[in-house]
Design an enzyme around this catalytic site. Structure first.
Site, PDB file in Angstrom:
ATOM      1  N   ASP A  54      70.684 101.360  41.751  1.00 14.46           N
ATOM      2  CA  ASP A  54      70.901 101.959  43.073  1.00 14.46           C
ATOM      3  C   ASP A  54      70.281 101.062  44.146  1.00 14.46           C
ATOM      4  O   ASP A  54      69.064 100.882  44.181  1.00 14.46           O
ATOM      5  CB  ASP A  54      70.253 103.347  43.110  1.00 14.46           C
ATOM      6  CG  ASP A  54      70.791 104.218  44.224  1.00 14.46           C
ATOM      7  OD1 ASP A  54      71.075 103.689  45.309  1.00 14.46           O
ATOM      8  OD2 ASP A  54      70.932 105.430  44.007  1.00 14.46           O
ATOM      9  N   ASP A  55      71.117 100.456  44.981  1.00 13.72           N
ATOM     10  CA  ASP A  55      70.649  99.627  46.107  1.00 13.72           C
ATOM     11  C   ASP A  55      70.024  98.307  45.667  1.00 13.72           C
ATOM     12  O   ASP A  55      69.144  97.780  46.359  1.00 13.72           O
ATOM     13  CB  ASP A  55      69.605 100.368  46.961  1.00 13.72           C
ATOM     14  CG  ASP A  55      70.175 101.505  47.777  1.00 13.72           C
ATOM     15  OD1 ASP A  55      71.375 101.787  47.644  1.00 13.72           O
ATOM     16  OD2 ASP A  55      69.420 102.119  48.547  1.00 13.72           O
ATOM     17  N   CYS A  90      75.922 104.495  48.901  1.00 14.01           N
ATOM     18  CA  CYS A  90      75.972 104.967  47.522  1.00 14.01           C
ATOM     19  C   CYS A  90      77.233 105.725  47.135  1.00 14.01           C
ATOM     20  O   CYS A  90      78.015 105.279  46.293  1.00 14.01           O
ATOM     21  CB  CYS A  90      74.752 105.838  47.243  1.00 14.01           C
ATOM     22  SG  CYS A  90      73.170 105.030  47.601  1.00 14.01           S
ATOM     23  N   ASP A 354      75.419  99.896  43.069  1.00 14.93           N
ATOM     24  CA  ASP A 354      76.421 100.488  43.963  1.00 14.93           C
ATOM     25  C   ASP A 354      76.592  99.686  45.243  1.00 14.93           C
ATOM     26  O   ASP A 354      77.702  99.527  45.760  1.00 14.93           O
ATOM     27  CB  ASP A 354      76.102 101.961  44.261  1.00 14.93           C
ATOM     28  CG  ASP A 354      74.656 102.210  44.639  1.00 14.93           C
ATOM     29  OD1 ASP A 354      73.909 101.234  44.862  1.00 14.93           O
ATOM     30  OD2 ASP A 354      74.258 103.386  44.710  1.00 14.93           O
ATOM     31  N   ASN A 355      75.512  99.167  45.791  1.00 10.02           N
ATOM     32  CA  ASN A 355      75.569  98.360  47.011  1.00 10.02           C
ATOM     33  C   ASN A 355      74.323  97.502  47.079  1.00 10.02           C
ATOM     34  O   ASN A 355      73.365  97.703  46.324  1.00 10.02           O
ATOM     35  CB  ASN A 355      75.667  99.242  48.262  1.00 10.02           C
ATOM     36  CG  ASN A 355      74.625 100.349  48.308  1.00 10.02           C
ATOM     37  OD1 ASN A 355      74.934 101.508  48.004  1.00 10.02           O
ATOM     38  ND2 ASN A 355      73.398 100.001  48.646  1.00 10.02           N
TER      39      ASN A 355
END
Length: 627
Positions: A54-55, A90, A354-355
């Site tokens: 995540d991130d 997200c 996700d990013n």
């Protein structure tokens, strides 16, 4: 994610996951890659393990601090350096990943209702049309543990249950981003809290348990999704106490009353690491007064960060690296369990996020949601049967999250070109080549697309602290459409914002995106020519390409030049620069613009649409007439 979560004290260290990172040093990508042989296949279809952080950043070198991921994945598989998310936040990114569709086609464009989150995913009918459902139809057992989507909560987890899974252990809001008080929900059981235990350690044990469960059906292939919250910020809920079930404040100053962001919280065994590490001091890190820093709209108004601000952001960065050590150990544990179960050689392992994330670049506080490389260019590593060990794929192959669903279905033996329910899968991407032969074919001239569609709606959020000159935590005007184009001769980013400001960067000469050549103040810096033609000719082609991509569907998203030139004689930007197309692009084609700024995808705010307003190079015909 943007909003949720309260941290409590206490940690738990599972002995089986305790790593030896005390003397860990950052790795150098200049080190020789591994030389292990490619795994062979077994009789049945391959298993697939998909690890989604995540991130996680690529451009701040987080992978350099993960030796176990290097050992098991990068050295044993392919590292795709030009992999992109298409919406840098997200939930929209995850929905695009699991459906193979761009956010303007899912219409999940935010992390919470009314424009996004799990309720919007279900409302759009996507709960019956995403990867696990298709894999089950193909005969796979499917499992998932960790964060699925934002606004998937302790109150709505069963309305409806996420479809397509044999076994699940979901992280749920408003506790998703509480590293020390996570709430997991197993199958159809009520949620269970884990106070005092580190979220990633809990997740790792659940992932191993699902591998054991999957191995009990040796004749059936399995898919396992593993989604740790790391290295996302720790988020504690405010006095409202209801997570996402409230409107965002109209006044950004009220944000503090709802949520409290802090740097991520590592496990105690990692809390002492990297004490001298700082955010890489690249040319676009906190540019001083008088220096260019790139951007448009609100980014152009940012002030330089103070010394105290930079010091805090360096701490924020270290906490991200420390928290990722638990993910590094998780990967190690998963690989070893696959080996113990005798299925490693017939298992593909995907690793991505996700990013991306920025800290200090372009004077930005910790966060994402921008179109800069830090936010959209993300890690992708794949190992498995037939995958060449230690290979790095660079500028000759551009891939995106919407390519992952067709890739995985292809590995599962599904013909993604076949008709399904009368309308096909409707993917906005295409399968990623993984073998040496398919990579060679993809590298051939014009064999694969050279672009990535980038889009965003809504607000941008600072996840750090407030400092002088950076008091505003939430910015409302952050809606834009963009395209990344990477070819043998060019490396461009072009975007149009909802206030109709424009951005253009030539990353060949400006790799840190410091000089927006379409800024009204930068006219004197624009080159007279680009790629051997007048500068404006390149911009006109990119604008027409973006006009197609901002509302494209299916194959048009993969082959957008064919929509503009149905004769099939234009496949790339270079092809489109032929002087015989000058009048078509510069005088006749509609330009990209917005009618107004909105927080979500509202068609009447999106400006001209190619499907109704665009022209094709065919007797001056409208697209609607041609199709």
């Amino acid at each position: 994610m943007r909003l949720s979560g309260v941290a409590v004290a206490g940690l738990h260290l599972p002995v089986a996951l305790a790593g030896s990172h005390d003397k860990q040093q950052p790795l150098s990508l200049s080190e020789p890659w591994g030389s292990s042989t490619t795994p062979g296949t077994q009789g049945k279809r391959p298993n697939i393990v998909f690890i989604l952080t995540d991130d996680q950043d690529l451009h701040m070198q987080s992978l350099d601090y993960l030796p176990l991921i290097k050992k098991h994945l990068t050295d044993k598989g392919i590292f795709f350096k030009r992999h992109y998310c298409t919406t840098a936040i997200c939930c929209p990114s995850r929905v695009s990943l699991w459906t193979g569709k761009l956010a303007h086609n899912t219409n999940v464009t935010d992390v919470s209702p009314p424009y996004g989150g799990y309720p919007k995913f279900a409302k759009q009918g996507l709960n019956d049309a995403y990867l696990p459902v298709w894999l089950q139809e193909a005969g796979y057992d499917t499992y998932y543990t960790g964060k699925l989507f934002n606004a998937h909560t302790v109150d709505n987890y069963n309305s409806p249950f996420p479809a397509g899974w044999n076994g699940t252990e979901f992280l749920l809001d408003p506790y998703t981003y509480m590293y020390l008080n996570a709430s997991y929900q197993r199958n159809r059981d009520p949620p269970v809290s884990y106070p005092g235990q580190h979220s990633v350690d809990v997740l790792a044990q659940k992932a191993l348990s699902f591998l054991d469960e999957a191995s009990q059906s040796p004749d059936r292939p399995f898919f396992l999704g593993i989604a740790p919250v790391a290295p996302h910020s720790n988020v504690a809920q405010g006095p409202a106490g209801d997570g996402f079930d409230h409107p965002l404040p109209d006044n950004p100053d009220d944000l503090e009353s709802l949520v409290h962001f802090t740097p991520p919280i590592p496990a105690v065994r990692h809390a002492h690491l990297f004490s001298d590490v700082v955010v890489p001091r690249t040319p676009h890190f906190n540019p001083p007064p008088g220096a260019p820093w790139g951007g448009a709209s609100w980014v152009r108004r940012l002030a330089p960060q103070t010394a105290d601000n930079v010091a805090f952001n360096d701490h924020f960065y270290r906490q991200r690296l420390r928290t990722l050590q638990s993910v590094d150990e998780l990967v190690d544990a998963v690989v070893h369990r696959l080996e113990q179960l005798g299925v490693l050689d017939n298992t593909y392992i995907f690793y991505t996020t996700d990013n991306g994330f920025h800290i200090g670049q372009h004077r930005l506080q910790p966060g994402k949601e921008c179109g800069f490389e830090e936010d959209i260019n993300v890690p992708l590593i794949v190992r498995g049967p037939g995958v060449e060990a230690g290979r790095v794929v660079g500028d000759d192959l551009v891939t995106a999250h919407v390519d992952l669903a067709p890739t995985i279905l292809g590995l599962a033996g599904v013909d993604v070109s076949a008709r399904r329910n009368g309308d096909g899968f409707g993917f906005d991407g295409e399968a990623i080549p993984l073998t040496g032969t398919s990579l060679k074919q993809a590298a051939a001239a014009d064999a694969r697309h050279e672009h990535v569609t980038v889009e965003f709606w809504g607000f941008a959020l600072s996840e750090g602290k407030r400092f002088p000159g950076h008091e505003q935590r939430m910015v409302g005007n952050n809606t834009y459409k963009a395209v990344r184009v990477i070819g043998p001769e060019y490396n461009f980013y072009y975007s149009v914002w909802c206030n109709n400001e424009h951005e253009f960067y030539d990353l060949t000469t400006d790799p840190y995106q410091l000089h927006n050549l379409l800024n009204v103040d930068s006219a004197s810096q624009r080159p007279a020519t680009l790629l051997g033609v007048p500068f404006d000719k390149v911009i006109s082609r990119l604008d027409a390409l973006l006009l197609v991509l901002k509302s494209c569907k299916g194959r048009t998203c993969v082959r957008p030049w064919h929509a503009l030139h149905p004769a099939g004689n234009v496949r790339t930007l270079r092809d489109a620069l032929s002087p015989r197309f000058d009048s078509f692009y510069e005088r006749h084609q509609k330009e990209v613009s917005f009618s107004r700024c909105e927080m979500g995808y509202l068609l009447d705010a999106e400006g001209p649409q190619f499907e109704t307003d665009g022209l094709v190079y065919r007797d001056g015909a409208w697209w609607s007439e041609w199709v």
